[in-house]
Design an enzyme around this catalytic site. Sequence first.
Site, PDB file in Angstrom:
ATOM      1  N   GLN A 113       0.805  -1.224   0.000  1.00 46.08           N
ATOM      2  CA  GLN A 113       0.000   0.000   0.000  1.00 46.08           C
ATOM      3  C   GLN A 113       0.835   1.270   0.000  1.00 46.08           C
ATOM      4  O   GLN A 113       0.339   2.329  -0.357  1.00 46.08           O
ATOM      5  CB  GLN A 113      -0.947  -0.008   1.206  1.00 46.08           C
ATOM      6  N   GLU A 167      -5.533   1.787  -1.448  1.00 47.60           N
ATOM      7  CA  GLU A 167      -6.575   1.082  -0.705  1.00 47.60           C
ATOM      8  C   GLU A 167      -7.126  -0.094  -1.533  1.00 47.60           C
ATOM      9  O   GLU A 167      -8.289  -0.159  -1.871  1.00 47.60           O
ATOM     10  CB  GLU A 167      -7.674   2.067  -0.263  1.00 47.60           C
ATOM     11  N   TRP A 168      -6.230  -1.014  -1.886  1.00 50.73           N
ATOM     12  CA  TRP A 168      -6.583  -2.272  -2.528  1.00 50.73           C
ATOM     13  C   TRP A 168      -7.520  -2.067  -3.729  1.00 50.73           C
ATOM     14  O   TRP A 168      -7.215  -1.256  -4.593  1.00 50.73           O
ATOM     15  CB  TRP A 168      -7.139  -3.240  -1.477  1.00 50.73           C
ATOM     16  N   GLU A 171      -5.249  -2.121  14.035  1.00 45.73           N
ATOM     17  CA  GLU A 171      -5.765  -1.173  13.037  1.00 45.73           C
ATOM     18  C   GLU A 171      -7.104  -0.633  13.495  1.00 45.73           C
ATOM     19  O   GLU A 171      -7.976  -1.406  13.917  1.00 45.73           O
ATOM     20  CB  GLU A 171      -6.006  -1.841  11.664  1.00 45.73           C
ATOM     21  N   HIS A 200       1.070  -9.218   4.563  1.00 47.07           N
ATOM     22  CA  HIS A 200      -0.090  -8.348   4.403  1.00 47.07           C
ATOM     23  C   HIS A 200      -0.526  -8.457   2.934  1.00 47.07           C
ATOM     24  O   HIS A 200      -0.492  -7.498   2.188  1.00 47.07           O
ATOM     25  CB  HIS A 200       0.242  -6.918   4.821  1.00 47.07           C
ATOM     26  N   ASN A 239      -1.622 -10.732   8.446  1.00 49.36           N
ATOM     27  CA  ASN A 239      -2.636  -9.711   8.616  1.00 49.36           C
ATOM     28  C   ASN A 239      -3.942 -10.186   7.996  1.00 49.36           C
ATOM     29  O   ASN A 239      -3.995 -10.471   6.799  1.00 49.36           O
ATOM     30  CB  ASN A 239      -2.235  -8.398   7.928  1.00 49.36           C
ATOM     31  N   GLU A 240      -4.970 -10.311   8.811  1.00 55.99           N
ATOM     32  CA  GLU A 240      -6.320 -10.597   8.329  1.00 55.99           C
ATOM     33  C   GLU A 240      -6.394 -11.769   7.364  1.00 55.99           C
ATOM     34  O   GLU A 240      -6.759 -11.597   6.187  1.00 55.99           O
ATOM     35  CB  GLU A 240      -6.918  -9.355   7.662  1.00 55.99           C
ATOM     36  N   TRP A 296      -4.903   3.290  11.777  1.00 60.58           N
ATOM     37  CA  TRP A 296      -4.758   3.024  10.346  1.00 60.58           C
ATOM     38  C   TRP A 296      -5.238   4.267   9.617  1.00 60.58           C
ATOM     39  O   TRP A 296      -6.401   4.590   9.706  1.00 60.58           O
ATOM     40  CB  TRP A 296      -5.580   1.810   9.893  1.00 60.58           C
ATOM     41  N   TYR A 354     -13.045  -1.802  12.308  1.00 58.42           N
ATOM     42  CA  TYR A 354     -13.532  -0.598  11.633  1.00 58.42           C
ATOM     43  C   TYR A 354     -15.007  -0.339  11.917  1.00 58.42           C
ATOM     44  O   TYR A 354     -15.395   0.786  12.196  1.00 58.42           O
ATOM     45  CB  TYR A 354     -13.289  -0.703  10.120  1.00 58.42           C
TER      46      TYR A 354
HETATM   47  C1  GBH Z   1      -7.844  -3.569   6.543  1.00 59.97           C
HETATM   48  O1  GBH Z   1      -8.770  -4.418   5.973  1.00 59.97           O
HETATM   49  C2  GBH Z   1      -6.517  -3.851   5.922  1.00 59.97           C
HETATM   50  O2  GBH Z   1      -5.670  -4.565   6.795  1.00 59.97           O
HETATM   51  C3  GBH Z   1      -5.822  -2.642   5.391  1.00 59.97           C
HETATM   52  O3  GBH Z   1      -4.803  -3.027   4.532  1.00 59.97           O
HETATM   53  C4  GBH Z   1      -6.829  -1.733   4.736  1.00 59.97           C
HETATM   54  O4  GBH Z   1      -6.222  -0.660   4.084  1.00 59.97           O
HETATM   55  C5  GBH Z   1      -7.750  -1.235   5.806  1.00 59.97           C
HETATM   56  O5  GBH Z   1      -8.314  -2.272   6.540  1.00 59.97           O
HETATM   57  C6  GBH Z   1      -8.879  -0.343   5.286  1.00 59.97           C
HETATM   58  O6  GBH Z   1      -9.711  -1.043   4.425  1.00 59.97           O
HETATM   59  O7  GBH Z   1     -16.181  -8.206   2.660  1.00 59.97           O
HETATM   60  O8  GBH Z   1     -18.475  -7.786   3.043  1.00 59.97           O
HETATM   61  O9  GBH Z   1     -17.031  -8.130   4.917  1.00 59.97           O
HETATM   62  C7  GBH Z   1     -10.114  -4.125   6.221  1.00 59.97           C
HETATM   63  C8  GBH Z   1     -10.950  -5.376   6.191  1.00 59.97           C
HETATM   64  C9  GBH Z   1     -12.764  -6.395   5.139  1.00 59.97           C
HETATM   65  C10 GBH Z   1     -13.156  -4.485   6.479  1.00 59.97           C
HETATM   66  C11 GBH Z   1     -14.089  -6.200   4.491  1.00 59.97           C
HETATM   67  C12 GBH Z   1     -14.505  -4.319   5.857  1.00 59.97           C
HETATM   68  C13 GBH Z   1     -16.370  -5.331   4.908  1.00 59.97           C
HETATM   69  C14 GBH Z   1     -16.772  -5.884   3.612  1.00 59.97           C
HETATM   70  N1  GBH Z   1     -12.228  -5.149   5.593  1.00 59.97           N
HETATM   71  N2  GBH Z   1     -15.022  -5.571   5.396  1.00 59.97           N
HETATM   72  S1  GBH Z   1     -17.146  -7.615   3.574  1.00 59.97           S
END
Ligand code: GBH
Length: 471
Positions: free
Chosen positions: A19, A421-422, A367, A118, A162-163, A414, A292
């Site tokens: 990122q 942002e992916w 985060e 990550h 990570n996640e 974060w 989040y």
């Molecule tokens: C994180 O992921 C990451 O670690 C980071 O790299 C990223 O920049 C940051 O948060 C902000 O996005 O697929 O229907 O559940 C966030 C993980 C996964 C949170 C998806 C929101 C909701 C959509 N995200 N989720 S769903």
Amino acid sequence: MTLPLPQGFLWGAATAAYQIEGAAAEDGRGPSIWDTFSHTPGRTLNGDTGDVATDHYHRWREDAAAMAELGIAAYRFSIAWPRVMPEGRLNQKGVDFYSRLVDALLERGIAPVATLYHWDLPQELEDAGGWPERATAFRFAEYASRIGRALGDRVHTWTTLNEPWCSAFLGYASGVHAPGRTDPAAALAAAHHLNLAHGLASRELRAVTAPADGRPAWQSVTLNLHHLRGEEEAVRRVDAVSNRVFLDPMLGRGYPADLLEDTAAITDWGFVRDGDEEIIAAPLDVLGVNYYSPTLVRQWDGVSPRESADGHKAGAASPFVGCEEVEFAAQPGPYTAMGWPVDATGLEELLLRLHRDHPGVPLMITENGAAYGDEVGPDGRVRDDRRITYLRDHVAATRRAIGAGVDVRGYFAWSLLDNFEWAYGYSKRFGLVHVDYATGERRWKDSARWYRDMIAEPDATGAGTGGATGS
Ligand code: GBH
């Protein structure tokens, strides 16, 4: 009334390699699945890629100086596997980059918190089958061992993954993340091999790392736990395939029986071999939690159009494998620029739940943050009041949980910088520090100044436990 923060509580900021770094083809870095994915038309918004990103690979000194000015006690970054071990060989130039960064942090009194993965799987490993393939877990352990030997005398906390939920289910089930596959059985195999990779790597790291200061390094993993609300059966199902699929084996309970039942039509879990669960249950010194927003679920009536308010579009493949009868319901605002509801009480509840279900496991918020529009004003200021409110309320929620007895070791915003942002490319800004992508110029947002002041005097900025409410 405010309650004291625990001794040694780590205020920090977080980033991830793909990122921010850029320099995608420099100094021997090989391609990762995110290079391939972002360069495939239609996969990311506006076709954005991480080729240049924030150019942190060249601007790391300036970024480390900003961290020192913020006064953060710890910096959470990730190491790019394809930079350190492209094609399975050690790339010394890649290792040197992280070694210099770690030294720069230590010189400034900032504890390095390093994440090994990550989401940037070397492309050659995806070509060989990726995370659904068992061998990938062993390649990860090899990488952990090599980088652990190189940096193990200086890193404060090691985070394996990570996640993994995102890697497995966004990568292989919904396909909105790299490598963009939509195969529920492969996603479940990926989840298991990520768990196995975590266990194998933790064992390696425990063996090869020894910080020079004599304090044993913390071993950790970071999960994006879904804080679920709504109807009981829907909550149970989604909890199994998003939270307990990682939490339970990692914390020594093996895979939950209801998860195996709910997904029996998709896979027989034949990829779990004898002894795997023991490896996955490697001792954890701290569990990283990314939070989040909460998630609201209910049973779908099977007739009306199924609601899908939680990020994945109706009709598209769902990341929630085995949850075909669940509806993801809209929640009350306010919302961030991601469309995610702002709800700090969810963080407090999540921390309390983890404390109740897994007593004795120390937690760290690795985060938490929000994306907003963030325009630079004519006077050069970025007035991001909503981000300040978001951070203040979530810090307050964390402190309420601590006051209720939850062992929380740190809080990482974060993100340090606006970044890639992916799938959303550069359209969403999460940073405390604004980045002008045309020039690479950094500019502190108001929230950066607020965070600095809060760290210096946590009780003076409305982020104590008594004042702020959950919203
Ligand atoms: C994180 O992921 C990451 O670690 C980071 O790299 C990223 O920049 C940051 O948060 C902000 O996005 O697929 O229907 O559940 C966030 C993980 C996964 C949170 C998806 C929101 C909701 C959509 N995200 N989720 S769903």
